[in-house]
Each structure stands twice: as C-alpha cells, then as structure tokens.
Scaffold this motif. Structure first.
Motif: not given
Length: 229
Positions: A151-153, A204-206, A218-219, A224-229
């Motif tokens: 959710r945070l991503a 390294g995301y932020l 961003v990618d 992560l937002a798709r649950g694929a992190g």
C-alpha cells in the motif's frame, strides 16, 4: 483530476472546464489561509464549496477512537467541500492548508444554481465524483487484501507524480507528506512506516533531499505495488 489519489487510472490533469472555473471565481469571494490553518472541521455545518486557487489542502477523517485517515490531497483547481451538497449538509472530514492557500468560496445555493445551469460543468462534476468513489473503493479493497509495504509503495508512486500544472522548474518526485501523514494515508502506524521507508531507502527505491523524500526507482516501486517485489 486535481488531487493525489492512489487508485489506478486517475490522473492529475484538470477536468473542470475553464468556463466553470471562471464562473466560480466571478460568483464567489476569495479567502486566504496560512499553512496549517483549517478550512473546515469534521462535524461543522457544510455551507460552502471551495475552488482551490493556490497551494495544497489535505482532507482527513477522524474516527470515534481518534484514529485519523488521510483521504486526499487537493491541488490547484480542485473542488473542495462538496459535502455541502449532501442531503444533510455536515462536514464528514476536516480540511487543512498544507501551504499558504488561496480559495474561491461559494455558498451551497450558489453552487447548486451554477450546476443547475447545466452544460459541461455538470459532466465534469459527475466525473469528479465517480473518480473519487472509484478511488475509495480501490483503497478499501487494498486495505483488506494488501500488506502495508504494498500500500505504501502505491501511495508513494501516486504522490510522486509530477503536477502537470506546476511551473516547469517545480517538477520533482518529492513526496509532499511526512511519515505521520503517510501512515494516515495507508491506514498504518508511524513506526511501521518509518521502518518500511528505511528498507525502501536501503533498496534504492527512495532518496532524500534534506527532509524531503524522493522516488529514485519508479519501476522498483511499481513492482512492489503490484506485489511482485
């Protein structure tokens, strides 16, 4: 859509026609707020609708137990306070200026008359309300199904979207909310958000520019937002 929302498919481009904006400004009065000043409070009588002319406004709901949920962040040319159109016109949330703010103020009767005139303004208002409802459905669904990290991503991606109406030299991926506000946005707690942000930074995301968080990958956040992190 002139507000940050998490639901997919909702963009920041202005959907209010210029003619409606001009008529609202001509028929309303101006009001200015300092950063941190409240535009209205949850439970107040809802007597006016506002058109945000400058700055940003956050709207939050406080539950009976005292928990706070951040509903949306309004940007320039967003309509604020549409609860004035409710059958029982009472504010269902509180609105606070995030910056020095300028708004045009119109009474609920005047705004109803503006809408009764018909035309493209009515279509824009219906579209706006449907977009907000869609986003709320998305957030309820993600709260039930997704972990906080996911959710945070998604929230960070939405908040880092460049504002197409901002000056050319103001475009950035800076996150306009602090950790407490991010927690309120994704229905979590600040310590949890702080821990996750730390992990996002290590991955390294932020990055940071002083106190301001910036999206660097961003990618990666999208995965992560798709649950694929």
């Amino acid at each position: 859509m002139r507000e940050y929302v998490i639901g997919s498919g909702v963009r920041l481009e202005r959907n209010l026609p210029r003619s409606l904006i001009d008529r609202f400004i001509a028929g309303g009065r101006n009001r200015r707020l300092a950063r941190g000043e409240r535009l209205f409070a949850q439970g107040d009588p809802a007597e006016h609708v506002f058109l945000l002319l400058e700055g940003r406004i956050k709207v939050a709901f406080t539950g009976q137990g005292g928990s706070v949920s951040l509903l949306r962040v309004h940007l320039r040319h967003s309509l604020v306070g549409l609860s004035a159109l409710r059958t029982v016109p009472v504010r269902d949330a509180s609105a606070v200026a995030m910056d020095p703010v300028s708004v045009a103020v119109m009474g609920r009767e005047g705004f109803a008359a503006l809408m009764a005139a018909g035309g493209e303004g009515v279509v824009a208002l219906v579209t706006l309300l449907i977009n907000r409802l869609t986003d709320m459905h998305y957030r309820i669904g993600e709260l039930l199904e997704q972990p906080v990290e996911q959710r945070l991503a998604a929230a960070l991606l939405a908040l880092s979207t460049p504002d197409p109406e901002a000056p050319a030299d103001a475009g950035s991926l800076g996150i306009p909310l602090n950790q407490e506000e991010l927690a309120q946005l994704v229905n979590s707690r600040r310590p949890t958000i702080s821990t996750i942000l730390g992990r996002f930074g290590e991955a390294g995301y932020l990055g940071r520019d002083g106190r301001v968080l910036r999206v660097e990958d961003v990618d990666g956040l999208r995965r992560l937002a798709r649950g694929a992190g």
